[in-house]
Design a protein around this motif. Structure first.
Motif, PDB file in Angstrom:
ATOM      1  N   ASN A  52     -59.719 -48.843  29.762  1.00 36.76           N
ATOM      2  CA  ASN A  52     -58.953 -50.078  29.947  1.00 36.76           C
ATOM      3  C   ASN A  52     -58.632 -50.778  28.650  1.00 36.76           C
ATOM      4  O   ASN A  52     -58.953 -51.941  28.451  1.00 36.76           O
ATOM      5  CB  ASN A  52     -59.717 -51.035  30.855  1.00 36.76           C
ATOM      6  CG  ASN A  52     -60.023 -50.407  32.193  1.00 36.76           C
ATOM      7  OD1 ASN A  52     -59.170 -49.753  32.773  1.00 36.76           O
ATOM      8  ND2 ASN A  52     -61.245 -50.579  32.669  1.00 36.76           N
TER       9      ASN A  52
ATOM     10  N   THR B 178     -50.081 -50.980  31.595  1.00 36.47           N
ATOM     11  CA  THR B 178     -50.843 -50.267  32.592  1.00 36.47           C
ATOM     12  C   THR B 178     -52.293 -50.175  32.147  1.00 36.47           C
ATOM     13  O   THR B 178     -52.570 -49.879  30.996  1.00 36.47           O
ATOM     14  CB  THR B 178     -50.290 -48.849  32.772  1.00 36.47           C
ATOM     15  OG1 THR B 178     -48.922 -48.958  33.111  1.00 36.47           O
ATOM     16  CG2 THR B 178     -51.032 -48.095  33.850  1.00 36.47           C
TER      17      THR B 178
ATOM     18  N   LYS C 295     -56.433 -52.752  41.867  1.00 38.36           N
ATOM     19  CA  LYS C 295     -55.179 -52.965  41.158  1.00 38.36           C
ATOM     20  C   LYS C 295     -55.220 -54.135  40.180  1.00 38.36           C
ATOM     21  O   LYS C 295     -54.285 -54.302  39.402  1.00 38.36           O
ATOM     22  CB  LYS C 295     -54.040 -53.191  42.161  1.00 38.36           C
ATOM     23  CG  LYS C 295     -53.729 -51.987  43.016  1.00 38.36           C
ATOM     24  CD  LYS C 295     -52.546 -52.263  43.939  1.00 38.36           C
ATOM     25  CE  LYS C 295     -52.206 -51.051  44.789  1.00 38.36           C
ATOM     26  NZ  LYS C 295     -51.038 -51.319  45.683  1.00 38.36           N
TER      27      LYS C 295
ATOM     28  N   LYS D 254     -54.808 -58.552  34.401  1.00 39.61           N
ATOM     29  CA  LYS D 254     -53.669 -57.646  34.469  1.00 39.61           C
ATOM     30  C   LYS D 254     -53.761 -56.811  35.740  1.00 39.61           C
ATOM     31  O   LYS D 254     -54.843 -56.652  36.333  1.00 39.61           O
ATOM     32  CB  LYS D 254     -53.582 -56.760  33.239  1.00 39.61           C
ATOM     33  CG  LYS D 254     -54.712 -55.774  33.053  1.00 39.61           C
ATOM     34  CD  LYS D 254     -54.494 -54.986  31.772  1.00 39.61           C
ATOM     35  CE  LYS D 254     -55.604 -53.963  31.552  1.00 39.61           C
ATOM     36  NZ  LYS D 254     -55.359 -53.172  30.336  1.00 39.61           N
ATOM     37  N   GLY D 255     -52.621 -56.311  36.151  1.00 39.57           N
ATOM     38  CA  GLY D 255     -52.598 -55.542  37.385  1.00 39.57           C
ATOM     39  C   GLY D 255     -51.509 -54.486  37.347  1.00 39.57           C
ATOM     40  O   GLY D 255     -50.704 -54.415  36.418  1.00 39.57           O
ATOM     41  N   LYS D 256     -51.486 -53.673  38.362  1.00 37.07           N
ATOM     42  CA  LYS D 256     -50.498 -52.610  38.435  1.00 37.07           C
ATOM     43  C   LYS D 256     -49.921 -52.531  39.844  1.00 37.07           C
ATOM     44  O   LYS D 256     -50.526 -52.940  40.828  1.00 37.07           O
ATOM     45  CB  LYS D 256     -51.119 -51.272  38.030  1.00 37.07           C
ATOM     46  CG  LYS D 256     -52.331 -50.840  38.854  1.00 37.07           C
ATOM     47  CD  LYS D 256     -52.914 -49.545  38.324  1.00 37.07           C
ATOM     48  CE  LYS D 256     -54.147 -49.115  39.129  1.00 37.07           C
ATOM     49  NZ  LYS D 256     -54.706 -47.847  38.631  1.00 37.07           N
ATOM     50  N   ARG D 257     -48.692 -52.031  39.861  1.00 36.28           N
ATOM     51  CA  ARG D 257     -47.967 -51.780  41.109  1.00 36.28           C
ATOM     52  C   ARG D 257     -47.848 -53.022  41.983  1.00 36.28           C
ATOM     53  O   ARG D 257     -48.011 -52.982  43.194  1.00 36.28           O
ATOM     54  CB  ARG D 257     -48.620 -50.628  41.878  1.00 36.28           C
ATOM     55  CG  ARG D 257     -48.499 -49.295  41.142  1.00 36.28           C
ATOM     56  CD  ARG D 257     -48.936 -48.133  42.008  1.00 36.28           C
ATOM     57  NE  ARG D 257     -50.339 -48.181  42.369  1.00 36.28           N
ATOM     58  CZ  ARG D 257     -51.313 -47.725  41.609  1.00 36.28           C
ATOM     59  NH1 ARG D 257     -51.053 -47.184  40.432  1.00 36.28           N
ATOM     60  NH2 ARG D 257     -52.558 -47.788  42.029  1.00 36.28           N
TER      61      ARG D 257
ATOM     62  N   ASP E 100     -46.125 -53.334  36.605  1.00 41.50           N
ATOM     63  CA  ASP E 100     -47.419 -53.555  35.959  1.00 41.50           C
ATOM     64  C   ASP E 100     -47.290 -54.807  35.112  1.00 41.50           C
ATOM     65  O   ASP E 100     -46.250 -55.050  34.487  1.00 41.50           O
ATOM     66  CB  ASP E 100     -47.796 -52.365  35.072  1.00 41.50           C
ATOM     67  CG  ASP E 100     -47.966 -51.088  35.872  1.00 41.50           C
ATOM     68  OD1 ASP E 100     -48.183 -51.173  37.083  1.00 41.50           O
ATOM     69  OD2 ASP E 100     -47.841 -50.000  35.263  1.00 41.50           O
ATOM     70  N   TRP E 101     -48.343 -55.617  35.046  1.00 42.37           N
ATOM     71  CA  TRP E 101     -48.245 -56.915  34.365  1.00 42.37           C
ATOM     72  C   TRP E 101     -49.545 -57.244  33.656  1.00 42.37           C
ATOM     73  O   TRP E 101     -50.617 -56.730  33.980  1.00 42.37           O
ATOM     74  CB  TRP E 101     -47.890 -58.019  35.369  1.00 42.37           C
ATOM     75  CG  TRP E 101     -48.826 -58.076  36.555  1.00 42.37           C
ATOM     76  CD1 TRP E 101     -48.735 -57.343  37.699  1.00 42.37           C
ATOM     77  CD2 TRP E 101     -50.014 -58.865  36.672  1.00 42.37           C
ATOM     78  NE1 TRP E 101     -49.779 -57.626  38.543  1.00 42.37           N
ATOM     79  CE2 TRP E 101     -50.574 -58.568  37.941  1.00 42.37           C
ATOM     80  CE3 TRP E 101     -50.651 -59.788  35.847  1.00 42.37           C
ATOM     81  CZ2 TRP E 101     -51.761 -59.165  38.389  1.00 42.37           C
ATOM     82  CZ3 TRP E 101     -51.823 -60.392  36.293  1.00 42.37           C
ATOM     83  CH2 TRP E 101     -52.356 -60.081  37.548  1.00 42.37           C
ATOM     84  N   ASP E 102     -49.422 -58.116  32.665  1.00 40.99           N
ATOM     85  CA  ASP E 102     -50.576 -58.528  31.847  1.00 40.99           C
ATOM     86  C   ASP E 102     -50.351 -59.965  31.400  1.00 40.99           C
ATOM     87  O   ASP E 102     -49.346 -60.273  30.743  1.00 40.99           O
ATOM     88  CB  ASP E 102     -50.697 -57.600  30.637  1.00 40.99           C
ATOM     89  CG  ASP E 102     -51.956 -57.854  29.816  1.00 40.99           C
ATOM     90  OD1 ASP E 102     -52.592 -58.903  29.992  1.00 40.99           O
ATOM     91  OD2 ASP E 102     -52.289 -56.995  28.977  1.00 40.99           O
TER      92      ASP E 102
ATOM     93  N   ARG F  48     -44.049 -54.420  32.923  1.00 39.84           N
ATOM     94  CA  ARG F  48     -43.502 -53.078  32.718  1.00 39.84           C
ATOM     95  C   ARG F  48     -43.269 -52.407  34.053  1.00 39.84           C
ATOM     96  O   ARG F  48     -44.024 -52.588  35.014  1.00 39.84           O
ATOM     97  CB  ARG F  48     -44.467 -52.228  31.895  1.00 39.84           C
ATOM     98  CG  ARG F  48     -43.898 -50.863  31.504  1.00 39.84           C
ATOM     99  CD  ARG F  48     -44.977 -49.935  30.975  1.00 39.84           C
ATOM    100  NE  ARG F  48     -45.899 -49.554  32.033  1.00 39.84           N
ATOM    101  CZ  ARG F  48     -45.686 -48.559  32.890  1.00 39.84           C
ATOM    102  NH1 ARG F  48     -44.551 -47.858  32.838  1.00 39.84           N
ATOM    103  NH2 ARG F  48     -46.570 -48.262  33.814  1.00 39.84           N
ATOM    104  N   ARG F  49     -42.176 -51.631  34.102  1.00 43.93           N
ATOM    105  CA  ARG F  49     -41.892 -50.865  35.315  1.00 43.93           C
ATOM    106  C   ARG F  49     -41.104 -49.606  34.964  1.00 43.93           C
ATOM    107  O   ARG F  49     -40.119 -49.684  34.226  1.00 43.93           O
ATOM    108  CB  ARG F  49     -41.083 -51.693  36.304  1.00 43.93           C
ATOM    109  CG  ARG F  49     -40.726 -50.925  37.570  1.00 43.93           C
ATOM    110  CD  ARG F  49     -39.856 -51.711  38.503  1.00 43.93           C
ATOM    111  NE  ARG F  49     -39.494 -50.914  39.670  1.00 43.93           N
ATOM    112  CZ  ARG F  49     -38.725 -51.337  40.662  1.00 43.93           C
ATOM    113  NH1 ARG F  49     -38.229 -52.568  40.625  1.00 43.93           N
ATOM    114  NH2 ARG F  49     -38.447 -50.540  41.683  1.00 43.93           N
TER     115      ARG F  49
END
Length: 816
Positions: free
Chosen positions: A31, A39, A288, A345-348, A353-355, A405-406
């Motif tokens: 991580n 991500t 997530k 932060k997380g994903k999907r 994906d974000w932070d 991000r995507r």
């Protein structure tokens, strides 16, 4: 250490790569946090450096210079060097900068500064100054030091990130982006980016002890550290490092003609004691969503000896009754530094994906000196203090980031289009607070004057930024990246930057890459506001604020940002399964470069100080020895260079395993379009042009290898420092203190050999005996008429070979 042979023939084999063919990283790193890579990355890195397995760290996933979560260093469209933490620690150096100088030919540092400039661990990347390299920790912008380097030389005026404030034991690996990256990260990333990735292992305890000293018999250094990982219910980790370092001062002076003895302590490394603690934390709230935090706190006590006041000088100052045998002031710099980041932060989330993160960091310096005196105070009262409180420097930087991000599937593209965008808000402050009155009244404290009320500063600004980034592969093997960024500075206005990069792999044996980018660097709050005055027995030298009455008297027109254009082209060769070669050429053009220019001495300098309410007319035996300067956008520069790296692994079975590496950097800077001040005078003289253009080595070569067999490991590397040239000030003779006539000092090329022999005593214990510069090589000597009282035997502002000589150490690693 004197029994070690003084001159050993150098050893090494010229095959393979730089810093990125290294020993194995030592931990599993989960991580990794990165401002731009969103991500939650999970990558595996390898075991301790004394493990027999050898893997190339350039194959691991990187998070610097890319927002593609699957990018590796070897496949990058920009040159990326990966140096794992064990390789840093195996150099025998107890701080990051000194280790990097041993490992990367693109990195250099000044031979030796003076005053506070010698205490801050700053470095140069690709021949540019320290402020032009951005430093990140886990991908987050690191705050800079509050202690500005005002000594003459290529680092003059810089307030960089102080790498000594980060414990070396906490590092998993370092990613060095050797390319312009302002469009990705903002201001400062002109030469490149150094991203320090912290350990994130969730188990094990490692202890390390390094002790050593110099051939000259001084500079004893000890570094003790511990690192431990903890598992948080199989949903996260907490990694903790604690570190203690102490280095004694060294003395590299000549015979003082005033005393006939080698008793001046002003030249050499300072005495430093440092304690540091670092923590890195990550926890998955859900599968997530992850919360994370990391931070450091460091306390450092440093002492720097000023020039000796011999009995003759003491008598001239009227202080013979106070110091009948002379005295040598000692500057002290107790310092507290911290940096903390927290985020989630997380994903999907809707395919994104974000932070979201917030980082706050600060550096606070308390200045004092002892074994000092104020001649004016003694003349007026019959008494003088010997210890003075000189004031404080402090800064703070608060940064907030949102990054998204995507990946988007687009027909006819070989890979999805990776879209990233985000925003940043940063608030910066810088302060200089006043010393006690007698530290600056009259002649002020000897050695280093206190901060005057006229120099008091409380400055602040805010910065807002937004960026967008695209990356994809059009065809198999053809990679393309595009980035743009807009920033607004409340004090110097707006900046727009962009970057385009591409790479095409013809086949598995050969590939090509290239980048083009624009960049900028905003002047720091310290450059805009800093002022000081330093007094030695025979000169007074001051830095005045560019917006002060004194600077305006001398023709200052204020500061505005530097702008840059960066081009690079490269070739990647893999002719054999384990042979990897990279060749990258670059050119960096900088306009309106901020330099310490407008140097004035004699009556003009004295009059300028009077405009700021400071009377220096009685300082120094010669009025021309009184000088003043200010920061200005003084010139345009063009830096061109070439990096070549190679690595090769060979397995000889029962004989052992060899990893060969080699790297070289060629670098040259040309100065053009020198600006004029408001009085029509050029703001740079020949010496200052030289600071920028020729004080870095023309080239630097590192080559050698590591052998492992059973419980044994041996590493040997040869470093060749190319020549550098300096224009030195005459301090005696007909040209003494001239601003137009200088002595051209050519520092000849030097070879040094680094050697380490290690043995696995127990499964948990590894011992290593080593030396850096085992032949005890020194730089070229300088003539006496350029050395204050024969104090400097070497060119201390050069970025070539250190003046300290051979360093020998014993290191113990214990793993539980």
């Amino acid at each position: 250490m004197r029994y070690i042979p003084k001159y050993l023939s150098f050893v090494g084999v010229l095959l393979s790569t730089t810093a990125y063919a290294a020993d194995r990283p030592s931990w599993q790193a989960d991580n990794i946090k990165h401002t731009e890579s969103l991500t939650p990355l999970r990558h595996r890195v390898r075991s301790l450096h004394h493990d027999n397995k050898e893997q190339d760290s350039s194959e691991q996933i990187i998070v610097t210079g890319t927002r593609d979560p699957s990018q590796t260093a070897r496949k990058s469209s920009s040159p990326i060097t990966v140096i794992n933490g064990d390789k840093l620690r195996s150099t025998g150096m107890t701080d990051i900068r000194e280790a990097l100088v041993q490992l990367s030919p693109s990195i250099s540092r000044e031979v030796n500064g003076s005053d506070q400039g010698s205490i801050v661990d700053s470095l140069s990347l690709r021949g540019l100054n320290a402020d032009q390299t951005l430093v990140l920790v886990n991908g987050k912008r690191r705050h800079t030091t509050a202690a500005l380097n005002f000594d003459g030389g290529s680092q003059q005026g810089t307030t960089p990130v102080d790498l000594d404030m980060l414990p070396i034991s906490s590092i998993d690996h370092i990613e060095i982006l050797q390319d312009g990256a302002a469009a990705q990260y903002g201001s400062d990333a002109i030469a490149g980016v150094i991203n320090i990735i912290l350990k994130s292992n969730n188990k094990g305890v490692n202890l390390q002890s390094t002790n050593g000293g110099y051939y000259a018999g001084d500079g004893f250094t000890t570094g003790e550290n511990i690192n431990a990982g903890f598992n948080l219910g199989n949903r996260g980790f907490f990694n903790l490092s604690a570190e203690y370092k102490h280095q004694d001062r060294t003395q590299r002076t000549g015979i003082d003609p005033r005393t006939g003895r080698d008793n001046d302590l002003a030249t050499g490394q300072p005495q430093v004691t440092r304690e540091a603690i670092e923590g890195n934390f990550g926890y998955h709230i859900t599968n997530k969503i992850e919360v994370y935090a990391f931070g450091t706190f460091t306390h450092r006590d440093a002492e720097r000896w000023a020039y000796l006041r011999a009995p003759s000088t003491t008598a001239a100052d009227g202080l013979s009754a106070v110091y009948p045998t002379g005295f040598e002031p000692v500057e002290t710099l107790p310092e507290n530094d911290y940096g903390v980041t927290a985020g989630v932060k997380g994903k999907r989330f809707a395919s994104f994906d974000w932070d979201l993160s917030s980082t706050i960091g600060s550096d606070h310096d308390n200045l004092s000196d002892y074994n000092s005196a104020n001649a004016t105070e003694y003349a007026e009262t019959g008494y003088t203090k010997k210890r003075f409180y000189l004031g404080t420097y402090s800064n703070q930087q608060w940064t907030n980031n949102l990054d998204v991000r995507r990946p988007v599937d687009i027909p006819h593209l070989y890979k999805p289009l990776n879209i990233a965008f985000g925003a940043e808000y940063r608030h910066e402050t810088y302060a200089m607070h006043t010393g006690e009155p007698w530290s600056y009244i009259g002649s002020g404290a000897q050695g280093y004057q206190g901060i005057t009320p006229a120099s008091r500063v409380d400055a602040a600004r805010h910065v807002a930024a937004a960026y967008v980034d695209f990356s994809t592969q059009f065809l198999r093997g053809w990679q393309f990246d595009l980035a743009g960024r807009f920033e607004h500075y409340s004090d110097v206005g707006n900046a727009r930057t962009g970057k385009i990069s591409t790479r095409y792999d013809v086949n598995r044996y050969i590939g090509f890459r290239g980048t083009a980018s624009t960049g900028f660097r905003a002047p720091t709050l310290a450059e805009e506001n800093f002022a000081n005055l330093t007094v030695s027995p025979n000169y007074a030298n001051g830095q005045i604020s560019p917006n002060s009455a004194a600077a305006r008297y001398l023709g200052s027109t204020g500061l505005h940002p530097e702008t840059s254009t960066n081009f690079s082209v490269g070739m990647i060769l893999n002719p054999l399964p384990r042979l990897h070669v990279n060749v990258d050429a670059y050119t960096i053009q900088i306009k309106h470069r901020v330099v310490d220019g407008g140097v004035y001495n004699g009556q003009m300098a004295i009059n300028a100080y009077k405009a700021n309410g400071i009377d220096v007319s009685g300082f120094g035996a010669d009025p021309n020895s009184v000088s003043a300067q200010f920061f200005t956008n003084g010139a345009n520069t063009r830096t061109t260079g070439l990096d070549i790296t190679a690595s090769y692994d060979t397995d000889f079975g029962r004989i052992g395993h060899f990893t060969w590496d080699a790297a070289v950097n060629f670098n040259h800077t040309n100065v053009s379009d020198i600006q004029k001040d408001g009085n029509g005078n050029p703001v740079l003289n020949a010496q200052q042009i030289n600071y920028i253009s020729t004080e870095n080595p023309a080239n630097k070569l590192i080559f050698g290898g590591t052998w492992r067999k059973g419980k044994w490991n041996v590493s040997v590397h040869e470093i060749r420092y190319g020549h550098s040239t300096s224009n030195l000030t005459y301090v005696s003779g007909p040209n003494a203190w001239s601003n137009s006539v200088f002595y051209e000092q050519v520092n000849k090329p030097r070879f040094v050999t680094n050697l380490e022999i290690g043995y696995q005593v127990l499964p948990q214990l590894h011992l290593a005996l080593g030396g850096n510069n085992i032949g005890n090589t020194y730089p070229s000597r300088v003539p006496v008429n350029t050395s204050d009282y024969n104090n400097n035997k070497y060119d201390t502002v050069s970025q070539q070979l250190s003046e300290e000589g051979g360093f020998y150490y014993l290191r113990a690693d214990f793993r539980i």
